[in-house]
Structure formats: structure tokens, C-alpha cells
Design an enzyme around this catalytic site. Structure first.
Site, PDB file in Angstrom:
ATOM      1  N   GLU A  86     -10.408   6.155   2.526  1.00 22.37           N
ATOM      2  CA  GLU A  86     -11.295   5.161   3.119  1.00 22.37           C
ATOM      3  C   GLU A  86     -10.409   4.047   3.634  1.00 22.37           C
ATOM      4  OE1 GLU A  86     -10.305   5.020   0.068  1.00 22.37           O
ATOM      5  OE2 GLU A  86      -9.856   2.894  -0.222  1.00 22.37           O
ATOM      6  N   LYS A 110       0.821  -1.217   0.000  1.00 24.53           N
ATOM      7  CA  LYS A 110       0.000   0.000   0.000  1.00 24.53           C
ATOM      8  C   LYS A 110       0.854   1.265   0.000  1.00 24.53           C
ATOM      9  CE  LYS A 110      -4.373  -1.676   1.576  1.00 24.53           C
ATOM     10  NZ  LYS A 110      -4.230  -3.131   1.761  1.00 24.53           N
ATOM     11  N   SER A 149       2.035  -9.698  -0.587  1.00 26.41           N
ATOM     12  CA  SER A 149       1.599  -8.295  -0.549  1.00 26.41           C
ATOM     13  C   SER A 149       1.868  -7.619   0.796  1.00 26.41           C
ATOM     14  CB  SER A 149       0.115  -8.204  -0.884  1.00 26.41           C
ATOM     15  OG  SER A 149      -0.635  -9.082  -0.058  1.00 26.41           O
TER      16      SER A 149
HETATM   17  C1  LIG Z   1      -5.083  -4.160   1.322  1.00 27.30           C
HETATM   18  C2  LIG Z   1      -4.323  -5.398   1.147  1.00 27.30           C
HETATM   19  C3  LIG Z   1      -4.597  -6.294   0.085  1.00 27.30           C
HETATM   20  C4  LIG Z   1      -5.734  -6.111  -0.888  1.00 27.30           C
HETATM   21  O1  LIG Z   1      -5.606  -5.031  -1.750  1.00 27.30           O
HETATM   22  P1  LIG Z   1      -5.283  -5.140  -3.295  1.00 27.30           P
HETATM   23  O2  LIG Z   1      -5.646  -3.805  -3.806  1.00 27.30           O
HETATM   24  O3  LIG Z   1      -6.107  -6.237  -3.887  1.00 27.30           O
HETATM   25  O4  LIG Z   1      -3.843  -5.433  -3.422  1.00 27.30           O
HETATM   26  C5  LIG Z   1      -3.793  -7.412  -0.059  1.00 27.30           C
HETATM   27  N1  LIG Z   1      -2.792  -7.664   0.806  1.00 27.30           N
HETATM   28  C6  LIG Z   1      -2.498  -6.846   1.845  1.00 27.30           C
HETATM   29  C7  LIG Z   1      -1.382  -7.195   2.750  1.00 27.30           C
HETATM   30  C8  LIG Z   1      -3.251  -5.687   2.042  1.00 27.30           C
HETATM   31  O5  LIG Z   1      -2.960  -4.894   3.082  1.00 27.30           O
END
Ligand SMILES: *Cc1c(COP(=O)(O)O)cnc(C)c1O
Length: 409
Positions: A108, A86, A377
Site C-alpha cells: 500500500e 523505508k 527520517s
Molecule cells: C513514510 C515516512 C514517515 C512516516 O512513517 P513512520 O512509519 O512513522 O516512520 C516519516 N518520514 C518519512 C520521510 C517517510 O517517508
């Protein structure tokens, strides 16, 4: 993207009249930034000094040996500042806000991760920051609310609707309409009206660009498959863009299967049969909705995947069969998490663990010469309450009860 903001029949910008000028300004700033090599240089500079870019690509040799198939590599977005991809999006939008000369940002947030990331960016860039969060989520995610407030953000609990993410998004748009001149809305994923899906994907493309270089250096050739979890779709778009031009590389998006695709308790929009095309929250995509267009309740053990819509770019790629979509259930996610912690000493976020599930199912059937990449992620530290609860860890329970008692005194 065509200038209309459509990807095939998906996307667009269904916005109130009063926001048209702001969106025009945003589109122009974004286009200018994209054409200006200095902007990307500035972006790389901040991401390498304030966050942890380039993030490593880790060869998971123990998992590879365990499954006995393809070589498993993990792209480590968990090592970013605030622990997830993010940061890529918020820092990019923050630089744009500075160029546009605005002084206030709003965001948000569902689980609080995007709110956290935005609050750090606002503190760093000296911007005023308001975060909208469903009242239910505020109660569930107290640690993130605590940090956001400590970093100077105002967190507003939203009491409408189901009091979760989609209601927070509606409220953020309402704020924006009232404060267009001073305020930029830092949307958290590759969704929403154009140019957000394309713009957020552009900032996240840094993941794929790095991963491509790294796998060529470390493995000597491109991977056979690339896996990413899909909430709104931004981390998936980020890594996929590094490999989309090779038709021989299979891209796999993994959605929240929750308690199973037949249970009605999941958040799978592109996989399964519960979603249908619709227009909501300013764009056209596959939504989990009933026949009247009312949004359905979604469920996932991973708060970040628990959303009714999905990136219009992914809806398009799904239709064109350029990305394959799968779903992982809550139970499968806990198993993959357990294994990854034990064998690699890495704690994936619950969201990311969805991608691990699918990769683990497929790796044993692939050639040992082949490589696959899993996009991690984020990191799982934030999920300690959920994970400890799911593992039913008795000492953790004792600890929580004891801490509660300390406050009672
Ligand atoms: C917010 C989040 C996601 C989901 O968001 P995407 O826009 O689909 O990438 C995935 N993994 C983590 C660790 C997150 O914080």
C-alpha cells in the site's frame, strides 16, 4: 512481544480465517531469520552495498550555536536509497520473501514513498510487484507513480472510500486474501496485524543500534533526548530501540498537529484527545475515529504522517509513559525546515521536520553538555511541490506554468 502479538492491551492479529496459514508461515520465517545470525549479516551486507548504511550522525553545529543549549545531532536516514528509512523495512522483508520462496509482492502507499521503496526492492530481487494507492493520492503524487511504473511495478488506483491511504491498505488485504500462496504483503510501517509491528520495528532497529554507537563515539556519552516524527511509527521505533533500555534518556515522538490539535485537521493519535482505542485494519490501537468506529479524515502537510492509526507498540509505550508524545503544526514545520536548510544545508522531509520542531523548542532549555538526537527520517527533495507552494515562491510558480504550457503545444 508475547506470542499473541499483543503489547500490553494493544496490537494482536485480527485477520480473516483464510490468512491464518500465511501469517503462521510469516511468523515462523521471521522467527527463524531473527535467530539466524547469517540473516542479519546478509541484511547488513545489502544495506551497506545497495543503500547507504551505516548512515552518518551529523553534528549540527550551526543549529546548536543558534539555539545555545544542547548539542544537536541529526541521524541521517535521508541518505538511504530512495531517500528515507523505508529502505530498511522493504529490503528486510524482501530477504524474507526470498526465504519463503514467494514470487510476488504487494504494497500500500499514501504519498508513494513506500510504494517507491517496494518497487526498487522488487526490481532488485526480481519479484513481481503491485502497489495499491488511493486515486486521490495517485493524482497528487504523479512523480512517484511515474518512477514506480518505470521500475516495473503495477500501480492500481483505489476508488473506494476517501480514496487515500487507509483505502489502499484495505485493497491490499483483499488482494492478499485472493493470492496468499504466491504473494507477500510488504506492509510499510510498524502497524497492522502481528507480526508486522514487531517485524518492521526489528528491521528499523538498525537506526537506533547505529545511532547509539555513533553518539558514544562522537559525543562520549548517551544523549539526553531523542526525537522522531510519528506516522505509523516505524522510524520512531527504529531509533528509540537503541535507547529504550536507559530510563534516563527521554524519548519524544512527534505527531502531525496539522492546523492545530483543536482544529479537527490533524493526525495526532497519541497526543491530544481526538483518538480512542479501536480495532481496525487487523490490529488494536488508538485510532482517529468517531463514536461509531468510522475513521475520521486526517490532515497533515506531510503525507507520510497522515494516517488514522499508529503502531500498537507506541500506544503501549505511551500508556507506560516510556515515550512522550507531542504535536507540531504545519506552520511550525515550515519554519523549522527553513531554518535547517539555511543553517545546515540539509533539507529534511516534511515528515522529519516535525521532529526538528520539537527539538528546537526544547534544545535552548537543556544544558550545553547534553546531546540530543533528531532522527531525520527522509529527505525533502520529494516535497519540492509542497514546500515551494508553501513558501509561495514566485519563480517556482512561473516555472510550473511554463512547463505546463510546453505540454499544451
Ligand atoms: C513514510 C515516512 C514517515 C512516516 O512513517 P513512520 O512509519 O512513522 O516512520 C516519516 N518520514 C518519512 C520521510 C517517510 O517517508
Amino acid at each position: 512481544m508475547e506470542d499473541s502479538g499483543f503489547f500490553g492491551k494493544w496490537g494482536g492479529a485480527y485477520i480473516p480465517e483464510i490468512l491464518h496459514e500465511t501469517f503462521e508461515q510469516l511468523k515462523i520465517s521471521y522467527r527463524k531469520a531473527k535467530e539466524d545470525p547469517k540473516f542479519w549479516q546478509e541484511y547488513l551486507n545489502i544495506m551497506s552495498t545497495y543503500s547507504c548504511r551505516p548512515t552518518p550522525l551529523t553534528f549540527a553545529e550551526n543549529l546548536t550555536r543558534h539555539f545555545g543549549g544542547a548539542q544537536i545531532y541529526i541521524k541521517r536516514e535521508d541518505l538511504n536509497h530512495t531517500g528515507a528509512h523505508k529502505a530498511n523495512n522493504v529490503m528486510g522483508q524482501g530477504l524474507l520473501v526470498k526465504r519463503m520462496g514467494k514470487k510476488r509482492v504487494i504494497a500500500e502507499t499514501g504519498a508513494g514513498q513506500h510504494g517507491m521503496a517496494t518497487a526498487t526492492m522488487a526490481a532488485k530481487f526480481g519479484l513481481e510487484c503491485t502497489v495499491y494507492m488511493g486515486e486521490v493520492d495517485v493524482q497528487r503524487q504523479r512523480p512517484n507513480v511515474f518512477w514506480m511504473e518505470k521500475m516495473g511495478a503495477t500501480v492500481i488506483p483505489v476508488k473506494d472510500g476517501s480514496r487515500t491511504l487507509k483505502d489502499a491498505i484495505n485493497e491490499a488485504f483483499r488482494d492478499w486474501v485472493t493470492n496468499v500462496d504466491t504473494t507477500h504483503y510488504v506492509l510499510g510501517t510498524a502497524c497492522g496485524p502481528a507480526p508486522f509491528p514487531e517485524m518492521v520495528s526489528w528491521f528499523q532497529s538498525i537506526i537506533g543500534a547505529e545511532a547509539r554507537k555513533q553518539i558514544l563515539t562522537q559525543h562520549g556519552k548517551t544523549p539526553e533526548r531523542v526525537y522522531a516524527c510519528v506516522g505509523g511509527g516505524s522510524n520512531a521505533m527504529g531509533i528509540f530501540q537503541g535507547f529504550l533500555d536507559n530510563s534516563d534518556i527521554e524519548l519524544v515522538g512527534v505527531e502531525a498537529g496539522g492546523k492545530g490539535l483543536d482544529s479537527g485537521k490533524h493526525a495526532s493519535r497519541l497526543c491530544g484527545t481526538d483518538a480512542s482505542p479501536g480495532v481496525a485494519q487487523g490490529y488494536k490501537t488508538m485510532f482517529l475515529q468517531n463514536d461509531d468506529g468510522q475513521m475520521l479524515e486526517t490532515h497533515s502537510v506531510a503525507a507520510g504522517l497522515d494516517y488514522v492509526g499508529v503502531s500498537p507498540i507506541l500506544s503501549d509505550l505511551a500508556e507506560k509513559k516510556k515515550v512522550r508524545f507531542e504535536a507540531a503544526t504545519d506552520d511550525e514545520v515550515m519554519q523549522a525546515l527553513d531554518l535547517t536548510m539555511r543553517l545546515e544545508g540539509i533539507i529534511p522531509a516534511l515528515e522529519s521536520a516535525h521532529a526538528f520542531v520539537q527539538a528546537f523548542k526544547e534544545a535552548p532549555h537543556l544544558n550545553p553538555d547534553a546531546a540530543i538526537i533528531i532522527n531525520q527520517s527522509g529527505r525533502g527533495d520529494k516535497d519540492i511541490f509542497t514546500i515551494a507552494h508553501a513558501f509561495d515562491d514566485p519563480s517556482w510558480k512561473e516555472f510550473i506554468i511554463a512547463r505546463g504550457k510546453e505540454y499544451d503545444k
